[in-house]
Every structure is written in structure tokens, then in C-alpha cells.
Design a protein around this motif. Structure first.
Motif, short mmCIF file in Angstrom:
data_model
loop_
_atom_site.label_atom_id
_atom_site.label_comp_id
_atom_site.label_asym_id
_atom_site.label_seq_id
_atom_site.Cartn_x
_atom_site.Cartn_y
_atom_site.Cartn_z
N ARG A 22 0.80 -1.23 0.00
CA ARG A 22 0.00 0.00 0.00
C ARG A 22 0.84 1.28 0.00
O ARG A 22 0.32 2.35 -0.33
CB ARG A 22 -0.96 0.01 1.21
CG ARG A 22 -0.27 0.04 2.57
CD ARG A 22 -1.28 -0.28 3.68
NE ARG A 22 -0.70 -0.23 5.01
CZ ARG A 22 0.01 -1.22 5.55
NH1 ARG A 22 0.24 -2.33 4.85
NH2 ARG A 22 0.48 -1.09 6.78
N TYR A 23 2.12 1.18 0.36
CA TYR A 23 2.98 2.35 0.32
C TYR A 23 3.94 2.32 -0.87
O TYR A 23 5.00 2.96 -0.84
CB TYR A 23 3.79 2.46 1.62
CG TYR A 23 2.97 2.89 2.82
CD1 TYR A 23 2.48 4.20 2.92
CD2 TYR A 23 2.67 2.00 3.84
CE1 TYR A 23 1.73 4.60 4.02
CE2 TYR A 23 1.92 2.39 4.95
CZ TYR A 23 1.46 3.70 5.02
OH TYR A 23 0.71 4.09 6.11
N ASP A 24 3.57 1.62 -1.90
CA ASP A 24 4.44 1.48 -3.07
C ASP A 24 4.29 2.68 -4.00
O ASP A 24 3.77 2.57 -5.11
CB ASP A 24 4.12 0.18 -3.81
CG ASP A 24 5.12 -0.11 -4.92
OD1 ASP A 24 6.25 0.37 -4.81
OD2 ASP A 24 4.76 -0.81 -5.89
N TRP A 25 4.74 3.83 -3.54
CA TRP A 25 4.66 5.05 -4.34
C TRP A 25 5.58 6.09 -3.71
O TRP A 25 6.07 5.91 -2.60
CB TRP A 25 3.22 5.60 -4.36
CG TRP A 25 2.68 5.90 -2.99
CD1 TRP A 25 2.09 5.02 -2.14
CD2 TRP A 25 2.76 7.15 -2.29
NE1 TRP A 25 1.77 5.64 -0.95
CE2 TRP A 25 2.16 6.95 -1.02
CE3 TRP A 25 3.23 8.42 -2.61
CZ2 TRP A 25 2.06 7.96 -0.07
CZ3 TRP A 25 3.13 9.44 -1.67
CH2 TRP A 25 2.54 9.19 -0.42
N TYR A 26 5.83 7.17 -4.41
CA TYR A 26 6.55 8.31 -3.85
C TYR A 26 6.14 9.54 -4.64
O TYR A 26 5.59 9.46 -5.73
CB TYR A 26 8.07 8.12 -3.92
CG TYR A 26 8.65 8.34 -5.29
CD1 TYR A 26 9.09 9.61 -5.68
CD2 TYR A 26 8.74 7.30 -6.22
CE1 TYR A 26 9.59 9.83 -6.94
CE2 TYR A 26 9.24 7.51 -7.48
CZ TYR A 26 9.67 8.78 -7.83
OH TYR A 26 10.16 9.00 -9.10
N GLU A 32 7.69 17.42 0.66
CA GLU A 32 7.19 16.06 0.88
C GLU A 32 8.35 15.15 1.23
O GLU A 32 9.52 15.46 1.01
CB GLU A 32 6.40 15.56 -0.33
CG GLU A 32 5.19 16.42 -0.68
CD GLU A 32 4.16 16.51 0.45
OE1 GLU A 32 4.13 15.62 1.32
OE2 GLU A 32 3.38 17.48 0.45
N VAL A 33 8.02 13.99 1.77
CA VAL A 33 9.00 13.18 2.48
C VAL A 33 10.15 12.70 1.61
O VAL A 33 11.31 12.74 2.03
CB VAL A 33 8.29 12.00 3.20
CG1 VAL A 33 7.68 11.03 2.21
CG2 VAL A 33 9.25 11.31 4.15
N THR A 34 9.88 12.24 0.38
CA THR A 34 10.96 11.69 -0.44
C THR A 34 12.03 12.73 -0.73
O THR A 34 13.23 12.48 -0.55
CB THR A 34 10.41 11.13 -1.76
OG1 THR A 34 9.43 10.13 -1.46
CG2 THR A 34 11.52 10.49 -2.58
#
Length: 244
Positions: A22-26, A32-34
Motif C-alpha cells: 500500500r505504500y508502493d509510491w513516492y 514532501e518526504v521523499t
């Protein structure tokens, strides 16, 4: 990061099973965090990404900072996804024994990981042992003092969610002060404490008046508020620390 994934331990908190991917994105958007994590990684660093998940964030850091990243991820689905992105991944827990087997690193990264463990201080102590001289720990953790949590508590609600600040697998909750105390009590000096905007939080698409505002101006407003009132509108704390 525990001996096993917590995804199967949410009965009674959520309806249905959690998707391990479910967290397979950026997002590479500002505030923002990335991007904020990547900016804290010196170019050419050796990085240990503890709880690398599917590798979406670490892959981006590797590409933008010319970093060599080693991941640790005990969940088999997420470890496979990270390897598919070309990352070296150890599918096992983060332990002193594993640290002893690895060469030291310039950066130890905890990208939204410490809130998932019962004893995050031990992870920070392991990390100190895995750093090269002059190395740093970089981490992100959700801000439990975010306005959405405060408003719901005022109304007598604290509903767990599949993702985000109230992810049902979170075991620890952090304000800016408590995350600073955690790092300092673990022998780390906090160099900087920043905050993400979190414009992608589902609350902004569902709650009034935010849902009445189109996406671009809404994002600009949220980012401005996160800069002005970070403890209230900041979604995640971003920590840069070094050993004392």
C-alpha cells in the motif's frame, strides 16, 4: 520493523486485510518526504535503508543522490518489490548481528519505520554502531499532533486507517518534542527537525472546506500553513541527527 509484519495484526481496528504494497509510491514534490529525506543524504553516500519497504523511496534517493543503498525488509512481498527495483535487500529484521555483518554506512535511513516498533530507541542504538565516522541518521515519523488528529480527538474520535498518520500498524506516536527526546536519549544529537506538508493526505480530499478547493491552490495553501504552523499542519517530522 519487527520479527514479523504487523499487517496481519489489525483485526478489530480495520475492516479487511491490509495490502502489503500500500505504500508502493513516492512523490518528488517540494515539502514532501521523499525529497526532504533525499536532500539530507550526501551525494555518493553508502546508505542503509532500514525498513525499505518496496524500495520506492530508496530507489529515488539512489538515483538523485548517486547513493549506494542497502535495504533491510523482513516482509517477503515488499522485499521482492524492492529487489525488482534493483536494490540489494536483506530479508530479515534489523539486529546487532546483522549490523556486525555489514560494512559501516554514511547514512542510516528510517523512512516512516520507528513508529512501527515497540522499542525504537534500540534501533537508533543499533544505527550508531553501523555508522562511519561523520555519519548521520536520517528519519521521518508521523506527527500525531497534526490538526486532523487533534480535531478528531476533540470530537471524541481516534479512528485507525490503512495508511497515513493513524496507520493501524503504528505502535508509537510522536510529537516534535517526543521524537527529539527519543533521539537525544539514544545518544544522537539532533541537527535539524523539519516537517513535511503531506498534501496527499486523504483528509484533504474528504474534509470541508478542503474538499471544496481545487487541488493546486489547496496544495499551495497546505504547504504555506505547514511552513507557518509546522507543529499543527506538518504531516511528518524529518530528523537529521549525528552521534554525540
Amino acid at each position: 520493523m519487527t520479527q514479523r509484519s504487523l499487517d496481519g495484526s489489525t483485526a478489530g481496528f480495520l475492516n479487511g486485510a491490509l495490502d502489503p504494497l500500500r505504500y508502493d509510491w513516492y512523490t518528488d514534490a517540494p515539502q514532501e518526504v521523499t525529497r526532504m529525506l533525499a536532500d539530507l543524504v550526501p551525494v555518493g553516500s553508502r546508505v542503509l535503508d532500514v525498513g525499505c519497504g518496496t524500495g520506492s523511496v530508496s530507489r529515488r534517493i539512489a538515483d538523485t543522490r548517486d547513493a549506494k543503498i542497502t535495504g533491510i525488509e523482513p516482509d517477503s512481498c515488499r522485499a521482492a518489490a524492492a529487489r525488482a527495483r534493483g536494490l540489494e535487500v536483506y530479508q530479515e529484521p534489523f539486529t546487532p548481528a546483522l549490523v556486525e555483518r555489514l560494512e559501516p554506512f554514511n547514512v542510516i535511513l528510517f523512512a516512516d519505520v520507528l513508529e512501527h516498533v515497540a522499542d525504537p530507541g534500540s534501533f537508533l542504538q543499533f544505527a550508531r554502531c553501523a555508522l562511519l565516522p561523520g555519519g548521520r541518521v536520517v528519519a521521518s515519523v508521523p506527527n500525531v499532533a497534526h490538526w486532523t488528529v487533534r480535531l478528531d480527538l476533540l470530537c471524541g474520535r481516534f479512528d485507525y486507517q490503512p495508511v497515513g498518520i493513524r496507520d493501524a500498524t503504528h505502535l508509537r506516536w510522536f510529537t516534535a518534542e517526543t521524537v527529539r527526546l527519543l533521539f537525544e536519549s539514544s545518544g544522537l544529537r539532533v541537527i535539524s527537525l523539519q516537517h513535511t506538508a503531506g498534501v496527499g493526505l486523504p483528509d484533504y480530499a474528504k474534509r470541508r472546506p478542503w474538499c471544496w478547493i481545487s487541488r493546486d491552490p489547496r496544495d499551495a495553501i497546505v504547504r504555506a500553513l505547514a511552513r507557518r504552523l509546522p507543529l499543527l499542519f506538518g504531516c511528518q517530522h524529518i530528523i537529521h541527527a549525528t552521534p554525540e
